[in-house]
Enzyme design. Sequence first.
Site, PDB file in Angstrom:
ATOM      1  CG  HIS B 107     -24.579 -26.311  31.180  1.00  0.00           C
ATOM      2  ND1 HIS B 107     -23.744 -25.997  32.221  1.00  0.00           N
ATOM      3  CD2 HIS B 107     -25.476 -25.302  31.129  1.00  0.00           C
ATOM      4  CE1 HIS B 107     -24.121 -24.853  32.772  1.00  0.00           C
ATOM      5  NE2 HIS B 107     -25.169 -24.407  32.125  1.00  0.00           N
ATOM      6  CB  THR B 143     -22.036 -23.151  28.704  1.00  0.00           C
ATOM      7  OG1 THR B 143     -22.415 -24.182  27.788  1.00  0.00           O
ATOM      8  CG2 THR B 143     -21.881 -23.722  30.093  1.00  0.00           C
ATOM      9  CD  GLU B 144     -22.811 -21.700  34.302  1.00  0.00           C
ATOM     10  OE1 GLU B 144     -23.316 -20.671  34.785  1.00  0.00           O
ATOM     11  OE2 GLU B 144     -23.035 -22.849  34.740  1.00  0.00           O
ATOM     12  CG  LEU B 145     -25.946 -15.954  30.475  1.00  0.00           C
ATOM     13  CD1 LEU B 145     -26.592 -14.638  30.899  1.00  0.00           C
ATOM     14  CD2 LEU B 145     -26.702 -16.529  29.282  1.00  0.00           C
ATOM     15  CD1 TRP B 296     -23.981 -17.204  34.579  1.00  0.00           C
ATOM     16  CD2 TRP B 296     -26.087 -16.577  34.201  1.00  0.00           C
ATOM     17  NE1 TRP B 296     -24.778 -18.319  34.660  1.00  0.00           N
ATOM     18  CE2 TRP B 296     -26.075 -17.959  34.427  1.00  0.00           C
ATOM     19  CE3 TRP B 296     -27.305 -15.950  33.935  1.00  0.00           C
ATOM     20  CZ2 TRP B 296     -27.245 -18.737  34.411  1.00  0.00           C
ATOM     21  CZ3 TRP B 296     -28.466 -16.730  33.917  1.00  0.00           C
ATOM     22  CH2 TRP B 296     -28.431 -18.110  34.156  1.00  0.00           C
TER      23      TRP B 296
END
Lengths: 462, 389
Positions: B107, B143-145, B296
């Site tokens: 991640h 990761t985290e869009l 995001w």
Amino acid sequence: MLGWEFPPYISGGLGTACFGLTRAMSSLGHEITFVLPQSVEHDPNTSSHVKLKVPTPGQVARAERRRGITRLAEIEGLENVTFRTIPAELRPYDRPADDETISEIERQLLIHEKEIATEEILTQATESAAASAADAPTKVLDGGSAPKKQHYGGDMFSEVHRYARLAMEMALEEGFEVVHAHDWMTFPAGIAVAAATSRPLVVHVHSTEFDRSGEHVNQRIYDIERQGVHAATKVIAVSLLTKNLLVKRYGVAAEKIEVVYNAIDKNGGTYAEPPAAIRRDEKIVLFLGRITMQKGPEYFLAAAKMVLEHVPNTRFIMAGSGDMIRKSIEMAAELGIGQKVLFPGFLRGDDVAKVYKMADLYVMPSVSEPFGIAPLEAMSHDVPVIISKQSGVSEILTHVLKVDFWDIHEMANKIIAVLRHPPLQRTLKEHGTFEVRRLDWRTAAEGCVDVYGKAIAAWRGH
Amino acid sequence: MPSVCFYFQVHQPYRLRRYSIFDTVHDYFDEIKNAEICRKVANKCYLPANQCIYDLIKLHEGRFRVSYALTGTVMDQFAAYTPEVIDSFKRLNDTGCVEFIAETYYHSLSFLYSRDEFKAQIKMHGDRIEKLFGQRGKVFRNTELIYNNEIAAAAAEMGYKAIICEGADHLLGYRSPNFIYRPPNADIKVLTKNYRLSDDIAFRFGNRGWTEWPLTAEKFAHWVNDANGCGYSINLFMDYETLGEHQWADTGIFDFLYHMPGEVMKHPHNNFKTPSEVVDTYDVSDVYDCHNLISWADTERDLSAWLGNAMQSNALQETYKLEAAVKAKGDEQLLSDWRRLQTSDHFYYMCTKYFADGDVHKYFNPYESPYDSYINFMNVLDNVQSRTK
């Protein structure tokens, strides 16, 4: 309003709070008669953040002849404040005679060598600032001239009561709605004035005997404080920490106490200096405040010892005077870090600004700090700060590092981090400057005025 | 005929223990806290949510379908602390109605700092998923869009047929996030998150001050129907921890989840699809042209949650600076420790953006302040560095 120090000639402290509060109240249109224990001493070098006009010695003498009436309405922003002074010898942080006290001469001798070393550093910093070279003071240190007269002459308690008597007499000539007394030395005066004039009393607790003395409280001072907070219609505490202490140790009903946080003036001093182009390779960690049990100097030194093992090119400056200065000097020597710890004595005015300019970090390791304006001053001078969690100011600050005063490991850990990681220093400064700007005396003044309203309402209902 | 496409992010970082500059042991992670949180979230979210999803798949006889992205660090923690969660995911996988999405094992923000490390972590993740579930992800999410054209191109190059990202207003303009897009520079399909409907569930569901509260399954199905004729796929992308952890069970979130698919499928044209099925079914409508990095996170939908201040960029740079030295050392434990430090959460904890206001950042932050987290992280990194010598 009953106080004893005005305008401030030291950093932080009660004088600063009274000055900031009254000026903001004045600008809000409230009229204040401020009763001082003695004529206002003023040194043009000290009050760097405000233009002051002070009474001439002749005026003071005349004023004192007229039983201490003087007006300082010319002070910018204090148009609605009338000052009345009483020639009483009250000193804000005086302690009644104490075995720990060392004579002025002895103290000067002890710190003489330290001063020479510190002077060198301060002078270097001054020289690096070419712009200010012209007016750079040649005598940077004055070994604590502000509290020079801080002898424990006479009996404090009789002074307190003399002040009370005179304040009461004076008050009968004045018109006002609320009596506002700052800290224990003016509480008897507050009680007397309120009783004589049938006005509600608001007492403002900036510090308590437990903060100043730990568990070794002076019973007489405690009694006066207790009397004051119980006689008052409303109590203003400078933090939740202090409020809780007043509830627990003084038996005051929580709903009688309102918290009004202190603040700081916008500009952190007029000592304008371009950032030094060349940074010395030595890091400087600053302790600035009274060197007393309350301020935790021994924790600072213990942490300093640990820091030096990791970051040897660090200097620790302990600026201030107080009854633990000798102990601190001895402790530094015992720890084998005597060469790395400097005791410049009590700094004032430009010297304060200068030492902030030099500092990479300000540490306030207080054991018990009802509020703590000094870290706000450090922040407004762009210095990152570490404060103890046992301080009122930690309730309102977020962009600072916080430690338990006793956790010297963590204190050293954080000091090292700030010294080693410029991005940490930068982030703390950037956000800290912004945060400290939001704390203004106007908000504090409004808080006090709000308390007056409640006090008056409660008094009428009474 | 809109499809509803669920993708749930399942992630837990390896939180660091208090590590001062005086610490010297090579033991950086807070076993006790990590185990405790893993168990807590398993009981509040992972286990009941998996059960609910399983029941729905059975109830609707395979017509309800979902996708998951499980990070490597959460799979490792499940294996160590709550193996029953792995079993429940296997049971879901056995229904054939669940797709697993590819991502970086740790991640991490590795795409921004090391393309080699980025690829290595994606491969590691793919291998792990394949070992556990017997399928290899065909759709990628970063990761985290975190997304831009370049990342889309990198994913295309690695053979993914689609990539998941935020449906940012400033990029979509008047267009709906419910269509299929492609980047201007690569042959890959882009699924954009419908953040309004996603956030209605993820953030607003339990908010009593929200004008639409309470959100019922009927109401939500009605909103889905409104998209009929204006899009192919309503992409509901959210943290799995929404279910039961961010939105507690007493908000009615599980009831909502249980009833919503039935309500949606009352309309005969509606259905549920996994991301692969969506891109296999629908054609690209237009170009999604994203030059600057988006994510995001927060209202900014940018990288400021991880790279918003000097501490964060410094910590990230210092971490990736060690890559060559760590890899040259050939020490598996060292490599694993260094990689666990790459998890984006560590940098998120250093975010000063909303620190004073006390919000979602604080809720997820195990530290008292962003400064404390930076200091702690740098002390650990310092020790990792000492091991490379």
